[in-house]
Enzyme design. Sequence first.
Site, short mmCIF file in Angstrom:
data_model
loop_
_atom_site.label_atom_id
_atom_site.label_comp_id
_atom_site.label_asym_id
_atom_site.label_seq_id
_atom_site.Cartn_x
_atom_site.Cartn_y
_atom_site.Cartn_z
N HIS A 19 18.01 6.94 8.97
CA HIS A 19 16.94 5.97 8.74
C HIS A 19 16.04 6.35 7.57
O HIS A 19 15.54 5.47 6.87
CB HIS A 19 16.12 5.79 10.02
CG HIS A 19 16.86 5.05 11.08
ND1 HIS A 19 16.52 5.10 12.42
CD2 HIS A 19 17.94 4.21 11.01
CE1 HIS A 19 17.36 4.34 13.12
NE2 HIS A 19 18.22 3.80 12.28
N HIS A 42 27.24 -2.98 12.62
CA HIS A 42 26.95 -2.67 14.02
C HIS A 42 25.43 -2.54 14.16
O HIS A 42 24.88 -1.44 14.13
CB HIS A 42 27.63 -1.36 14.45
CG HIS A 42 29.12 -1.38 14.32
ND1 HIS A 42 29.76 -1.27 13.09
CD2 HIS A 42 30.11 -1.51 15.24
CE1 HIS A 42 31.08 -1.32 13.28
NE2 HIS A 42 31.30 -1.46 14.58
N SER A 94 17.78 0.16 12.67
CA SER A 94 17.96 -0.16 11.25
C SER A 94 17.70 -1.62 10.91
O SER A 94 17.15 -1.90 9.83
CB SER A 94 19.36 0.26 10.79
OG SER A 94 20.36 -0.19 11.69
N GLU A 112 26.65 -7.93 15.49
CA GLU A 112 26.59 -7.16 16.72
C GLU A 112 27.44 -7.86 17.78
O GLU A 112 27.19 -9.01 18.12
CB GLU A 112 25.14 -7.02 17.23
CG GLU A 112 25.02 -6.24 18.53
CD GLU A 112 25.73 -4.89 18.50
OE1 GLU A 112 26.61 -4.67 19.35
OE2 GLU A 112 25.41 -4.07 17.60
N GLY A 137 32.03 -6.56 13.55
CA GLY A 137 31.28 -6.25 12.34
C GLY A 137 32.11 -6.16 11.09
O GLY A 137 31.70 -6.62 10.02
N ASP A 157 27.85 1.56 10.55
CA ASP A 157 27.26 2.50 11.51
C ASP A 157 27.86 2.31 12.90
O ASP A 157 27.15 2.01 13.85
CB ASP A 157 25.74 2.25 11.52
CG ASP A 157 25.00 3.17 12.46
OD1 ASP A 157 25.50 4.26 12.75
OD2 ASP A 157 23.91 2.78 12.92
#
Length: 256
Positions: A19, A42, A94, A112, A137, A157
């Site tokens: 992050h 994701h 995020s 998602e 994704g 991710d």
Amino acid sequence: MLSYQHSYHAGNPADLHKHIVLAELLALLTRKARGISYMETHAGRGLYDLAAEDSLKTGEAREGIEALELPDCPLKTALDSTRQHYGAHAYPGSPLIAQTLLREQDRLYLMELHPAEHAGLKRMLSAAHTAIHRRDGYEGVLGLSPPKPRKGLVLVDPSYEVKTEYAQVADFTLKLVAKWPEATVMIWYPILPAGRHEELIEGMRIKYLRDEVSFDLKDGKGMTGSGLLLVNAPFGAEKCFIKALDLARPILKNTL
């Protein structure tokens, strides 16, 4: 897999690594007035409660964000904004970091697949410049690429619960850059004793920047570090990795 939920791990040392760099990259990419497109493969639910049962069960946030006092930086801007709206124990995922730091001329596309995580994300993020999709994704980002604006950042991710996902991420990245050459792609991966992330590295037949850190999460049981690959890195991106170490030096140690 649809079993993974990030609420157990939010705010841990790997999250901080990812992050801080993400927030620094977004600040770098938005220095000029031209808009950007931001995508995630994701996304998760976007907001986490570090006082909730899931977080307390693992205690990982205590070894991450709760053990650190961030100075002024883009991630602190997002964290302060989140806590102002949602309370002292809130932690932004995020998607919320991105929405906080991006501007009206920028566009967000979030994927998602998990039904509960998708529902939470829909409740959290509602803005005219944000599109939330419940779809795979990899398929979703490829299907929407190249977007407008063409300058952009993609965060990859996944949970890596499936062993083949390391190779899948490498294959996806090559396909994405072929379809959207202007995209900067940031890939996160866990460092585990089995070393499966090397399959991802070997599959990346393209130029990239690499950054890895180690930490003592749960007395060295499970994940021992966090890695990031950056494809099509913008000028100055190396400083984003350095900033993560500087800001979280009590927790993160460079391994490369």
